[in-house]
Design a protein around this motif. Structure first.
Motif, PDB file in Angstrom:
ATOM      1  N   VAL A  85       0.813  -1.421   0.122  1.00 27.27           N
ATOM      2  CA  VAL A  85       0.032  -0.358   0.183  1.00 27.27           C
ATOM      3  C   VAL A  85       0.821   1.246   0.157  1.00 27.27           C
ATOM      4  CG1 VAL A  85      -0.380   0.371   2.540  1.00 27.27           C
ATOM      5  CG2 VAL A  85      -2.192   0.968   1.030  1.00 27.27           C
ATOM      6  N   SER A 131      -8.904  12.532   1.968  1.00 28.69           N
ATOM      7  CA  SER A 131     -10.210  12.396   3.282  1.00 28.69           C
ATOM      8  C   SER A 131     -10.255  13.060   4.526  1.00 28.69           C
ATOM      9  CB  SER A 131     -10.470  10.693   3.724  1.00 28.69           C
ATOM     10  OG  SER A 131     -10.315  10.001   2.473  1.00 28.69           O
ATOM     11  N   GLY A 136     -15.654  11.852   3.481  1.00 28.60           N
ATOM     12  CA  GLY A 136     -14.663  10.192   2.599  1.00 28.60           C
ATOM     13  C   GLY A 136     -15.865  10.100   1.253  1.00 28.60           C
ATOM     14  N   MET A 241      -9.662  13.154  -8.675  1.00 28.96           N
ATOM     15  CA  MET A 241     -10.353  11.674  -9.633  1.00 28.96           C
ATOM     16  C   MET A 241      -9.779  11.531 -10.285  1.00 28.96           C
ATOM     17  SD  MET A 241     -13.386  11.196  -7.783  1.00 28.96           S
ATOM     18  CE  MET A 241     -13.034  12.172  -6.368  1.00 28.96           C
ATOM     19  N   LYS A 242      -8.996  11.815 -10.819  1.00 26.58           N
ATOM     20  CA  LYS A 242      -8.227  11.226 -11.722  1.00 26.58           C
ATOM     21  C   LYS A 242      -6.751  10.279 -11.145  1.00 26.58           C
ATOM     22  CE  LYS A 242      -8.876  15.209 -15.600  1.00 26.58           C
ATOM     23  NZ  LYS A 242      -9.441  14.419 -17.113  1.00 26.58           N
ATOM     24  N   LEU A 244      -7.358   9.397  -8.640  1.00 28.54           N
ATOM     25  CA  LEU A 244      -7.560   7.962  -8.238  1.00 28.54           C
ATOM     26  C   LEU A 244      -7.698   7.167  -8.738  1.00 28.54           C
ATOM     27  CD1 LEU A 244     -10.247   9.121  -5.107  1.00 28.54           C
ATOM     28  CD2 LEU A 244      -7.911   7.642  -4.669  1.00 28.54           C
ATOM     29  N   GLY A 369     -11.740   4.996  -2.559  1.00 22.58           N
ATOM     30  CA  GLY A 369     -13.750   4.353  -3.138  1.00 22.58           C
ATOM     31  C   GLY A 369     -13.950   2.921  -2.716  1.00 22.58           C
TER      32      GLY A 369
HETATM   33  N1  CAA Z   1     -12.416  12.460 -13.878  1.00 20.85           N
HETATM   34  C1  CAA Z   1     -12.541  13.689 -14.575  1.00 20.85           C
HETATM   35  N2  CAA Z   1     -13.270  14.325 -13.223  1.00 20.85           N
HETATM   36  C2  CAA Z   1     -14.470  14.360 -12.192  1.00 20.85           C
HETATM   37  C3  CAA Z   1     -14.264  12.311 -11.993  1.00 20.85           C
HETATM   38  C4  CAA Z   1     -13.310  12.099 -13.191  1.00 20.85           C
HETATM   39  N3  CAA Z   1     -13.246  10.601 -12.983  1.00 20.85           N
HETATM   40  N4  CAA Z   1     -15.444  12.117 -11.321  1.00 20.85           N
HETATM   41  C5  CAA Z   1     -15.980  13.097 -11.214  1.00 20.85           C
HETATM   42  N5  CAA Z   1     -15.078  14.304 -11.693  1.00 20.85           N
HETATM   43  C6  CAA Z   1     -15.913  15.926 -11.509  1.00 20.85           C
HETATM   44  C7  CAA Z   1     -17.169  15.781 -12.761  1.00 20.85           C
HETATM   45  O1  CAA Z   1     -16.886  15.992 -13.415  1.00 20.85           O
HETATM   46  C8  CAA Z   1     -17.437  17.033 -12.076  1.00 20.85           C
HETATM   47  O2  CAA Z   1     -17.671  18.113 -12.488  1.00 20.85           O
HETATM   48  P1  CAA Z   1     -18.661  18.988 -13.160  1.00 20.85           P
HETATM   49  O3  CAA Z   1     -19.444  19.377 -12.455  1.00 20.85           O
HETATM   50  O4  CAA Z   1     -17.621  20.112 -14.080  1.00 20.85           O
HETATM   51  O5  CAA Z   1     -19.546  18.028 -13.862  1.00 20.85           O
HETATM   52  C9  CAA Z   1     -17.494  17.394 -10.144  1.00 20.85           C
HETATM   53  O6  CAA Z   1     -16.016  16.371 -10.952  1.00 20.85           O
HETATM   54  C10 CAA Z   1     -17.513  16.346  -9.666  1.00 20.85           C
HETATM   55  O7  CAA Z   1     -18.048  15.409  -9.741  1.00 20.85           O
HETATM   56  P2  CAA Z   1     -19.789  14.518  -9.645  1.00 20.85           P
HETATM   57  O8  CAA Z   1     -21.042  15.923  -9.422  1.00 20.85           O
HETATM   58  O9  CAA Z   1     -19.480  13.365 -10.073  1.00 20.85           O
HETATM   59  O10 CAA Z   1     -19.491  14.273  -7.517  1.00 20.85           O
HETATM   60  P3  CAA Z   1     -19.884  13.329  -6.700  1.00 20.85           P
HETATM   61  O11 CAA Z   1     -20.033  14.003  -5.329  1.00 20.85           O
HETATM   62  O12 CAA Z   1     -21.475  12.932  -7.179  1.00 20.85           O
HETATM   63  O13 CAA Z   1     -19.215  12.173  -6.484  1.00 20.85           O
HETATM   64  C11 CAA Z   1     -17.915  10.454  -6.570  1.00 20.85           C
HETATM   65  C12 CAA Z   1     -18.678  11.468  -7.155  1.00 20.85           C
HETATM   66  C13 CAA Z   1     -17.608   9.041  -7.616  1.00 20.85           C
HETATM   67  C14 CAA Z   1     -18.880   9.571  -5.378  1.00 20.85           C
HETATM   68  C15 CAA Z   1     -16.406  11.127  -5.755  1.00 20.85           C
HETATM   69  O14 CAA Z   1     -17.004  11.430  -4.607  1.00 20.85           O
HETATM   70  C16 CAA Z   1     -15.255  10.023  -4.801  1.00 20.85           C
HETATM   71  O15 CAA Z   1     -14.962   9.204  -6.053  1.00 20.85           O
HETATM   72  N6  CAA Z   1     -15.112   9.239  -3.713  1.00 20.85           N
HETATM   73  C17 CAA Z   1     -14.209   8.572  -3.442  1.00 20.85           C
HETATM   74  C18 CAA Z   1     -13.301   9.693  -2.905  1.00 20.85           C
HETATM   75  C19 CAA Z   1     -12.465   8.283  -2.794  1.00 20.85           C
HETATM   76  O16 CAA Z   1     -11.957   7.490  -3.446  1.00 20.85           O
HETATM   77  N7  CAA Z   1     -11.758   8.250  -1.244  1.00 20.85           N
HETATM   78  C20 CAA Z   1     -10.389   8.169  -1.413  1.00 20.85           C
HETATM   79  C21 CAA Z   1      -9.660   8.572  -0.619  1.00 20.85           C
HETATM   80  S1  CAA Z   1      -7.990   8.303  -0.755  1.00 20.85           S
HETATM   81  C22 CAA Z   1      -6.839   6.950  -0.757  1.00 20.85           C
HETATM   82  O17 CAA Z   1      -7.812   5.942  -0.161  1.00 20.85           O
HETATM   83  C23 CAA Z   1      -5.611   6.849  -0.139  1.00 20.85           C
HETATM   84  C24 CAA Z   1      -5.202   6.264   0.622  1.00 20.85           C
HETATM   85  O18 CAA Z   1      -4.812   6.438   1.619  1.00 20.85           O
HETATM   86  C25 CAA Z   1      -5.229   4.943   0.724  1.00 20.85           C
END
Ligand code: CAA
Length: 384
Positions: A85, A131, A136, A241-242, A244, A369
């Motif tokens: 990790v 986070s 989260g 997002m990109k 992740l 995620g």
């Molecule tokens: N690429 C580019 N842009 C993106 C995208 C992507 N993959 N996904 C979303 N966006 C953009 C959307 O297009 C939107 O932009 P616009 O308003 O211009 O359309 C903006 O980002 C907001 O997106 P959403 O409206 O889709 O947002 P949402 O609130 O509905 O959430 C979600 C979407 C997929 C649930 C997102 O919040 C998510 O991925 N959540 C999980 C977060 C996560 O993975 N956290 C992990 C923490 S890091 C970790 O764990 C590391 C570690 O230590 C191991």
């Protein structure tokens, strides 16, 4: 269509397997028990070039492809998911994000030592700070703020569940610069742990991946120079997002490795353990478990490699990385639980490794995620 690995890929896979067995296996049970960060192993992994596998050699990386990364992650995760990790976060969340979106100065200053995993002979790795206590899965609800003060930003807030929290030298921090703009008001900053106002909280006492150091990090009036913002104003959420999307290939491969490690142990045990007058592999109850394990693992591997291949070939991999992550992580949980079952009582004690693999598997359904978030990403992609 080509399903064979190249000679180079096979060499990388073997190097990772040898490393895992010679450097990670000794002491893995004790590191898990005492929550000891595998610093020595990470330093050696850096010497192999595995802490910046996909980074260009121009910035001190190994210039390998994502398929190589999947192969290496699987092999190391078979043995020690706490090592993998740390490797995954440094490679795909921190180094990839910096290389793809950082400017030349940021890459020279930060990416080069991160890709080498060391600076002046000392460990040098990164962490990804998205986070928060109340953000989260709902990642756009950022409360950490970065106030524009002219030539610097003033950073305040708290981040949770940060992998490499105390061992990292560099943090990529997502923070809100303009709440009114919602996700478009989020930016990402390079923050050094040593700066005044940065505080590392206590280490979390976790169910699994106990060697990895998970902390909360708080920021009190931390002055972040303007030049440490990555990308244009408001790019932070898109950055997260990109980045992740690629990170999820790493965690999917970690889950694949945990599943493979548990399966290999169950297979070996079934060949030597006797019950009712024969090795248990001759009982159909065990054979069917092994058959299902092998099938689900192979499906996970193909999903991981497809996502990696898409990334290497410039194809959008958001959907395939989420598919790989949800499938591989659920496979890891199921396979490792069945591997404990195959071992019976022996599976429940530490010496046989499978109970640890089962505990380690769980986090792959949560971090980078949750499975539910992956299903949001998948359903949005297939329904649009
Ligand atoms: N690429 C580019 N842009 C993106 C995208 C992507 N993959 N996904 C979303 N966006 C953009 C959307 O297009 C939107 O932009 P616009 O308003 O211009 O359309 C903006 O980002 C907001 O997106 P959403 O409206 O889709 O947002 P949402 O609130 O509905 O959430 C979600 C979407 C997929 C649930 C997102 O919040 C998510 O991925 N959540 C999980 C977060 C996560 O993975 N956290 C992990 C923490 S890091 C970790 O764990 C590391 C570690 O230590 C191991």
């Amino acid at each position: 269509m080509q399903f064979q690995l190249s000679e180079e890929h096979l060499m990388i896979q073997k190097a990772a397997r040898d490393f895992a067995n010679t450097e990670c296996l000794p002491g893995v049970i004790e590191r898990d028990e005492h929550q000891k960060f595998p610093k020595e192993q990470i330093m050696k992994l850096a010497e192999l070039g595995f802490m910046g596998m996909m980074v260009s050699p121009d910035y001190g990386g190994s210039g390998m492809d994502t398929v190589s990364y999947v192969l290496a992650m699987e092999e190391i995760s078979k043995v020690d998911a706490s090592v993998s990790v740390c490797m995954s976060v440094n490679n795909s969340l921190v180094s990839w994000g910096l290389e793809a979106f950082g400017n030349e100065e940021q890459k020279k200053k930060y990416l080069t030592p991160l890709a080498q995993g060391q600076k002046d002979g000392e460990l040098y790795i990164g962490a990804f700070l998205l986070s928060e206590p109340e953000a989260g899965s709902d990642a756009t609800s950022q409360r950490t703020t970065a106030e524009d003060k002219g030539d610097y930003y003033l950073l305040n807030g708290i981040k949770n569940w940060i992998t490499n929290g105390s061992s990292a030298s560099v943090y990529l921090v997502m923070a809100q610069t303009d709440v009114a703009k919602g996700p478009k008001g989020i930016n990402v900053f390079i923050v050094e742990k040593a700066w005044p106002g940065v505080t590392v909280g206590a280490k979390e006492n976790k169910l699994g991946i106990r060697g990895s150091d998970t902390h909360s990090i708080s920021f009190t009036d931390v002055k972040v120079p303007k030049e440490n913002r990555i990308g244009a104003d408001g790019f932070g959420f898109t950055f997260a997002m990109k980045t992740l999307s690629g990170g999820r290939i790493g965690i999917a491969s970690q889950a694949l490795g945990i599943a493979s490690g548990a399966y290999e142990r169950a297979l070996a045990y079934s060949k030597q353990r006797k019950a009712f007058g024969k090795e248990i592999m001759h009982h159909q109850a065990i054979q069917f478990k092994l058959a299902d394990m092998a099938t689900r693992i192979e499906a996970s591997r193909l999903l991981c490699l497809k996502a990696a291949w898409e990334k290497d070939n410039g194809i959008d991999y958001t959907l395939s990385s989420s598919m790989a992550k949800v499938y591989a992580s659920e496979t890891a949980m199921w396979v490792s639980t069945e591997a404990v079952q195959v071992h019976g009582g022996y599976g429940y004690v530490k010496e046989f490794h499978v109970e640890r693999l089962m505990r380690d598997a769980k986090i792959t359904q949560i971090y980078e995620g949750t499975s539910e978030v992956q299903r949001i990403v998948i359903s949005r992609a297939i329904l649009k």
